[in-house]
Design a protein around this motif. Structure first.
Motif, PDB file in Angstrom:
ATOM      1  N   SER A  80       0.827  -1.207   0.000  1.00 41.50           N
ATOM      2  CA  SER A  80       0.000   0.000   0.000  1.00 41.50           C
ATOM      3  C   SER A  80       0.858   1.252   0.000  1.00 41.50           C
ATOM      4  N   LEU A  81       0.224   2.362  -0.365  1.00 45.23           N
ATOM      5  CA  LEU A  81       0.787   3.680  -0.140  1.00 45.23           C
ATOM      6  C   LEU A  81       0.136   4.238   1.116  1.00 45.23           C
ATOM      7  N   LEU A  82       0.954   4.752   2.034  1.00 43.03           N
ATOM      8  CA  LEU A  82       0.446   5.299   3.279  1.00 43.03           C
ATOM      9  C   LEU A  82       0.731   6.793   3.349  1.00 43.03           C
ATOM     10  N   LYS A  83      -0.177   7.519   3.982  1.00 39.28           N
ATOM     11  CA  LYS A  83       0.032   8.940   4.238  1.00 39.28           C
ATOM     12  C   LYS A  83      -0.287   9.236   5.692  1.00 39.28           C
ATOM     13  N   PRO A  84       0.368  10.242   6.307  1.00 40.54           N
ATOM     14  CA  PRO A  84       0.037  10.618   7.681  1.00 40.54           C
ATOM     15  C   PRO A  84      -1.415  11.065   7.785  1.00 40.54           C
ATOM     16  N   SER A  85      -2.128  10.592   8.809  1.00 37.10           N
ATOM     17  CA  SER A  85      -3.568  10.865   8.937  1.00 37.10           C
ATOM     18  C   SER A  85      -3.877  12.340   9.137  1.00 37.10           C
ATOM     19  N   LYS A  86      -3.112  13.018   9.992  1.00 34.02           N
ATOM     20  CA  LYS A  86      -3.460  14.377  10.382  1.00 34.02           C
ATOM     21  C   LYS A  86      -2.560  15.434   9.764  1.00 34.02           C
ATOM     22  N   SER A  87      -1.702  15.035   8.863  1.00 34.45           N
ATOM     23  CA  SER A  87      -0.771  15.985   8.270  1.00 34.45           C
ATOM     24  C   SER A  87      -1.235  16.395   6.884  1.00 34.45           C
ATOM     25  N   GLU A  88      -1.084  17.657   6.574  1.00 37.56           N
ATOM     26  CA  GLU A  88      -1.391  18.159   5.246  1.00 37.56           C
ATOM     27  C   GLU A  88      -0.152  18.133   4.356  1.00 37.56           C
ATOM     28  N   GLU A  89       0.950  17.602   4.887  1.00 38.61           N
ATOM     29  CA  GLU A  89       2.169  17.544   4.097  1.00 38.61           C
ATOM     30  C   GLU A  89       2.027  16.517   2.973  1.00 38.61           C
ATOM     31  N   ASN A  90       2.786  16.751   1.906  1.00 35.37           N
ATOM     32  CA  ASN A  90       2.764  15.833   0.770  1.00 35.37           C
ATOM     33  C   ASN A  90       3.795  14.730   0.968  1.00 35.37           C
ATOM     34  N   SER A  91       3.592  13.915   2.006  1.00 35.33           N
ATOM     35  CA  SER A  91       4.510  12.818   2.291  1.00 35.33           C
ATOM     36  C   SER A  91       3.797  11.490   2.105  1.00 35.33           C
ATOM     37  N   VAL A  92       4.445  10.577   1.396  1.00 35.98           N
ATOM     38  CA  VAL A  92       3.874   9.265   1.104  1.00 35.98           C
ATOM     39  C   VAL A  92       4.921   8.202   1.429  1.00 35.98           C
ATOM     40  N   GLN A  93       4.471   7.106   2.027  1.00 39.21           N
ATOM     41  CA  GLN A  93       5.344   5.982   2.322  1.00 39.21           C
ATOM     42  C   GLN A  93       4.853   4.748   1.569  1.00 39.21           C
ATOM     43  N   PHE A  94       5.772   4.031   0.934  1.00 38.40           N
ATOM     44  CA  PHE A  94       5.450   2.750   0.310  1.00 38.40           C
ATOM     45  C   PHE A  94       5.634   1.673   1.379  1.00 38.40           C
ATOM     46  N   ALA A  95       4.601   0.848   1.599  1.00 40.68           N
ATOM     47  CA  ALA A  95       4.650  -0.091   2.723  1.00 40.68           C
ATOM     48  C   ALA A  95       4.098  -1.459   2.351  1.00 40.68           C
ATOM     49  N   ASN A  96       4.482  -2.445   3.162  1.00 42.74           N
ATOM     50  CA  ASN A  96       4.067  -3.835   2.970  1.00 42.74           C
ATOM     51  C   ASN A  96       3.564  -4.396   4.296  1.00 42.74           C
ATOM     52  N   PHE A  97       2.399  -5.060   4.249  1.00 41.61           N
ATOM     53  CA  PHE A  97       1.895  -5.756   5.425  1.00 41.61           C
ATOM     54  C   PHE A  97       2.145  -7.248   5.262  1.00 41.61           C
ATOM     55  N   ASP A  98       2.924  -7.800   6.190  1.00 42.74           N
ATOM     56  CA  ASP A  98       3.253  -9.226   6.194  1.00 42.74           C
ATOM     57  C   ASP A  98       2.209  -9.954   7.041  1.00 42.74           C
ATOM     58  N   PRO A  99       1.355 -10.805   6.436  1.00 44.58           N
ATOM     59  CA  PRO A  99       0.294 -11.465   7.209  1.00 44.58           C
ATOM     60  C   PRO A  99       0.806 -12.536   8.157  1.00 44.58           C
ATOM     61  N   ILE A 100       2.036 -12.996   7.963  1.00 41.25           N
ATOM     62  CA  ILE A 100       2.578 -14.034   8.837  1.00 41.25           C
ATOM     63  C   ILE A 100       3.090 -13.431  10.137  1.00 41.25           C
ATOM     64  N   SER A 101       3.869 -12.371  10.037  1.00 42.49           N
ATOM     65  CA  SER A 101       4.373 -11.703  11.246  1.00 42.49           C
ATOM     66  C   SER A 101       3.412 -10.642  11.761  1.00 42.49           C
ATOM     67  N   ALA A 102       2.376 -10.304  10.958  1.00 50.23           N
ATOM     68  CA  ALA A 102       1.388  -9.280  11.305  1.00 50.23           C
ATOM     69  C   ALA A 102       2.054  -7.929  11.549  1.00 50.23           C
ATOM     70  N   LYS A 103       3.012  -7.580  10.704  1.00 50.29           N
ATOM     71  CA  LYS A 103       3.724  -6.313  10.833  1.00 50.29           C
ATOM     72  C   LYS A 103       3.723  -5.548   9.512  1.00 50.29           C
ATOM     73  N   TRP A 104       3.674  -4.231   9.649  1.00 50.22           N
ATOM     74  CA  TRP A 104       3.881  -3.345   8.504  1.00 50.22           C
ATOM     75  C   TRP A 104       5.371  -3.026   8.401  1.00 50.22           C
ATOM     76  N   ASN A 105       5.901  -3.065   7.186  1.00 53.76           N
ATOM     77  CA  ASN A 105       7.298  -2.713   6.936  1.00 53.76           C
ATOM     78  C   ASN A 105       7.362  -1.715   5.791  1.00 53.76           C
ATOM     79  N   LEU A 106       8.229  -0.742   5.900  1.00 50.06           N
ATOM     80  CA  LEU A 106       8.390   0.226   4.825  1.00 50.06           C
ATOM     81  C   LEU A 106       9.287  -0.332   3.727  1.00 50.06           C
TER      82      LEU A 106
END
Length: 393
Positions: A80-106
């Motif tokens: 997924s592409l993630l953005k800060p919830s409350k920020s109006e800044e133009n910042s985007v993070q590319f991220a991966n959710f691993d269903p085995i470890s149940a963790k998000w990694n950038l």
């Protein structure tokens, strides 16, 4: 998929780097641990490859390492592409959710100089995000179109991320960089159509181009210079008008065709279908068009699904009756913005980007769980691809 998730980011500071080195040094001093006592590792791996990765992960360290090794069949995970919830800044993070470890990694950032700058907000579009368009093709995540200052196309060529190598590469240069376009893929071929370049141009708004990732090379055997020699954009039969340059349009690959509509949601819209094999266009069947009331995705390009974003209803298309069949209705699907389908799962970005609903359409009855986004972030889109190779598993 587990609905509890934490975000882990590979730190770049000296202390974290030193900790990794200590762990690796300690591991080198450990006595070698075979996968299954009494069996050669190659035979043991064949046996263990038939066990669910989630089971292997929970047993011991050697099996956990095996799950993430290049020689073990990669399981599917969420990108997924993630953005800060409350920020109006133009910042985007590319991220991966691993269903085995149940963790998000950038994901590692694209190695560009200057760094990639994607515009999400602009004073001319107060009530909406500017779109960032991407597709998943042949196990790769491909970034195709976005906007940068001052309201110009952000990309001169596609950016390709391979999860198994954890590396970004560049695709062939666009003949016309664009934004707010049609983006899709079918049978390992990427398509871009319509849209707007530096300004609106009726010729660009009707144009269609394709890029075949299989062009005389594989994603593993070509070096960077070879890829740019054989990878290229080819001009295809154009659209009859520029009506598909008003929105960021997802062209859904389905049975050798690309299906698309020119307006999202419940509004009146036009639908067309592009036949990849014959390079021809045709009108979308009436029943398919009427039921297209939200995001759409196809499972292995064979079964096409949609979510009615106002009712929260997941349906699949029956071409025989030209109608949509109800699968389930759930509050979590209301306001759905994006979706992806693979491996018997349909993943839907919940309204407002607050979580990803994962529907197991192979279960009877179909089941739904929610993958929570990292605290302080919202999801902008979703893809399903092979798990990302871990540097320290």
């Amino acid at each position: 998929m587990n609905n509890s998730a934490t975000i882990t980011v590979a730190a770049a500071d000296t202390a974290a780097g030193a900790a990794v080195k200590r762990r690796k040094k300690l591991h080198q001093h450990h006595q070698y641990e075979s996968l299954i006592l009494g069996l050669p590792d190659d035979i043991a791996q064949i046996c263990l490859s038939h066990v669910q990765p989630s089971t292997l992960y929970s047993v011991c360290q050697s099996w956990r390492r095996l799950v993430y090794s290049p020689s073990f069949p990669p399981f599917l995970s969420i990108y997924s592409l993630l953005k800060p919830s409350k920020s109006e800044e133009n910042s985007v993070q590319f991220a991966n959710f691993d269903p085995i470890s149940a963790k998000w990694n950038l994901l590692p950032p694209p190695p560009l100089n200057p760094p990639l700058r994607l515009l999400l907000r602009h004073r001319s579009f107060i009530s909406r995000h500017l779109p960032i368009q991407s597709v998943s093709v042949s196990g790769n995540f491909i970034l195709l179109a976005a906007t940068t200052d001052p309201l110009l196309p952000a990309l001169s060529r596609p950016l390709v991320f391979n999860p198994l190598t954890r590396k970004w590469t560049s695709g062939p240069r666009f003949k016309t960089p664009r934004r707010w376009c049609v983006a899709g893929a079918s049978q390992g071929v990427v398509f871009v159509a319509s849209g707007i370049g530096s300004s609106y141009n009726p010729e660009v708004a009707r144009s269609v181009g394709k890029w075949d990732l299989k062009s005389n090379c594989t994603k593993y055997s070509c070096n960077h210079h070879d890829r740019n020699k054989v990878w290229k954009w080819e001009k295809m039969s154009g659209l009859k008008d520029g009506k598909f340059s008003r929105e960021a349009i997802e062209a859904v690959g389905w049975r050798g065709k690309l299906c698309m509509v020119n307006v999202k949601g419940d509004a009146a819209k036009e639908g067309i279908i592009y036949d990849v094999g014959s390079d021809t266009w045709q009108e979308m069947p009436e029943g398919m068009l009427v039921g297209w009331r939200g995001p759409v995705a196809a499972m292995e390009e064979e079964v096409i699904y949609t979510v009615d974003e106002s009712k929260g209803a997941l349906r699949k298309y029956d071409p025989g009756s030209d109608s949509w069949i109800m699968i389930l209705e759930n509050e979590m699907l209301k306001g759905a913005q994006h979706m992806a389908a693979a491996g018997g799962r349909v993943c839907v970005v919940c309204g407002g980007g607050d979580g990803i609903a994962v529907v197991d359409v192979t279960a009877e009855p179909p089941s739904l769980v929610v993958v929570e986004t990292p605290v302080g972030f919202q999801v902008l889109d979703v893809h399903i691809l092979p798990r990302m190779n871990q540097l320290d598993s």
